[in-house]
Structures are given as structure tokens and as C-alpha cells.
Design a protein around this motif. Structure first.
Motif, mmCIF file in Angstrom:
data_model
loop_
_atom_site.group_PDB
_atom_site.id
_atom_site.type_symbol
_atom_site.label_atom_id
_atom_site.label_comp_id
_atom_site.label_asym_id
_atom_site.label_seq_id
_atom_site.Cartn_x
_atom_site.Cartn_y
_atom_site.Cartn_z
ATOM 1 N N UNK A 33 0.829 -1.188 0.000
ATOM 2 C CA UNK A 33 0.000 0.000 0.000
ATOM 3 C C UNK A 33 0.868 1.244 0.000
ATOM 4 N N UNK A 34 0.334 2.298 -0.572
ATOM 5 C CA UNK A 34 1.084 3.549 -0.671
ATOM 6 C C UNK A 34 0.674 4.547 0.384
ATOM 7 N N UNK A 35 1.632 5.366 0.752
ATOM 8 C CA UNK A 35 1.433 6.480 1.664
ATOM 9 C C UNK A 35 1.737 7.729 0.834
ATOM 10 N N UNK A 36 0.764 8.597 0.668
ATOM 11 C CA UNK A 36 0.916 9.748 -0.221
ATOM 12 C C UNK A 36 1.030 11.056 0.544
ATOM 13 N N UNK A 37 1.936 11.893 0.091
ATOM 14 C CA UNK A 37 2.113 13.240 0.620
ATOM 15 C C UNK A 37 1.959 14.234 -0.520
ATOM 16 N N UNK A 38 1.465 15.414 -0.200
ATOM 17 C CA UNK A 38 1.310 16.484 -1.187
ATOM 18 C C UNK A 38 2.191 17.639 -0.731
ATOM 19 N N UNK A 39 3.045 18.095 -1.621
ATOM 20 C CA UNK A 39 4.052 19.106 -1.280
ATOM 21 C C UNK A 39 3.865 20.311 -2.187
ATOM 22 N N UNK A 40 3.952 21.505 -1.603
ATOM 23 C CA UNK A 40 3.851 22.700 -2.429
ATOM 24 C C UNK A 40 4.733 23.816 -1.915
ATOM 25 N N UNK A 41 4.942 24.773 -2.801
ATOM 26 C CA UNK A 41 5.776 25.942 -2.567
ATOM 27 C C UNK A 41 4.842 27.141 -2.523
ATOM 28 N N UNK A 42 4.809 27.822 -1.413
ATOM 29 C CA UNK A 42 3.919 28.975 -1.302
ATOM 30 C C UNK A 42 3.997 29.591 0.068
ATOM 31 N N UNK A 43 3.097 30.527 0.311
ATOM 32 C CA UNK A 43 3.083 31.182 1.621
ATOM 33 C C UNK A 43 2.630 30.181 2.682
ATOM 34 N N UNK A 44 3.207 30.309 3.853
ATOM 35 C CA UNK A 44 2.921 29.381 4.946
ATOM 36 C C UNK A 44 1.531 29.684 5.508
ATOM 37 N N UNK A 45 0.656 28.678 5.522
ATOM 38 C CA UNK A 45 -0.695 28.903 6.054
ATOM 39 C C UNK A 45 -0.658 29.119 7.573
#
Length: 142
Positions: free
Chosen positions: A1-13
Motif C-alpha cells: 500500500x502507498x502512503x501519499x504526501x502532497x508538497x507545495x511551494x507557497x506562503x505558509x498557512x
């Protein structure tokens, strides 16, 4: 099974809800022509520690990534990284560390957490965002 992460570049919420809003906006955004250089740099660092094999074999202990190669090839505003769940104890903190060191934000929908640069963690107060439903066995459906 996979473990998925979503990564982005932007202002810190400022909050978990703000991170979810950013995630939804980026999910709907169109891709650019070339990959974000920070995503490429992160992928190189991740593969230096956990190399991608040329042929995927989930049954071997050597394989970490559930998709290979992990280097982004398009200019998507968000980069998805998936690894085999059995390696999450070691790989998850490493992905977060590498990404945050490059100023990237990491969204973990399995745990309901967002890891932002500077070591701060934004969390979903009610636990994981996704849970497995208890389904009836197929023979009890009728």
C-alpha cells in the motif's frame, strides 16, 4: 500500500483550515511548462537517501517509492510523493525534513497534518482526515 504526501511551494498557512484551502486551490490550478526547481532539488535529495529502482517490485525490502521516478516532470503547482506504507516510519520524517529545509509545505492527509518550514505542525483536531469504512462482506450484500 502507498502512503501519499502532497508538497507545495507557497506562503505558509496560518492554520490547518488555511492549508486545506491552499491544497484545494492548488489541486484545481493548471500546470506550467517546467517543474518547480525546489521540487526537483527535493527529489534529488530524497533519491540520494532512498534510490529509485528501474523496475518496481513491492515485495523487495529495498524498494521505498511506490512510483518511480519521483522527480517531477511537469510544472504542476503541487508535487505528490508516494512511498510504501511499511517504510513510513523512516521515510515520512525524511521527506518532511528535506521539504521543509527547502521552504516547502508538506500535507499529510492520512494523519491530518501539515508540516510547515520552521518545524511547526498544523493539525486536524479530529484525527485523520480519511478513515476506512467498515464494509459488509460481499456475501452479506444481498
Amino acid at each position: 500500500m502507498s502512503y501519499a504526501l502532497h508538497i507545495w511551494d507557497g506562503s505558509v498557512p496560518a492554520s490547518f483550515e488555511g492549508a486545506c484551502d491552499a491544497f484545494n486551490e492548488l489541486s484545481a490550478a493548471s500546470s506550467g511548462a517546467s517543474p518547480n526547481p525546489r521540487y526537483v532539488e527535493a527529489a534529488k535529495a530524497l533519491m540520494a537517501m532512498y534510490p529509485c529502482s528501474s523496475s518496481f517490485d513491492e515485495s523487495t525490502d529495498d524498494e521505498v517509492w511506490s512510483e518511480s521516478p519521483i522527480t517531477p516532470t511537469t510544472g504542476s503547482p503541487m508535487w505528490g510523493v508516494a512511498f510504501l506504507t511499511q517504510h513510513s516510519k523512516d521515510v515520512l520524517p525524511f521527506v518532511v525534513s528535506v521539504s521543509n529545509d527547502l521552504g516547502l509545505i508538506v500535507f499529510d492527509p492520512q494523519l491530518g497534518k501539515v508540516y510547515v518550514p520552521g518545524g511547526r505542525v498544523l493539525g486536524h483536531d479530529d484525527g485523520p482526515l480519511f478513515t476506512m469504512k467498515a464494509y459488509k462482506p460481499w456475501w452479506k450484500v444481498w
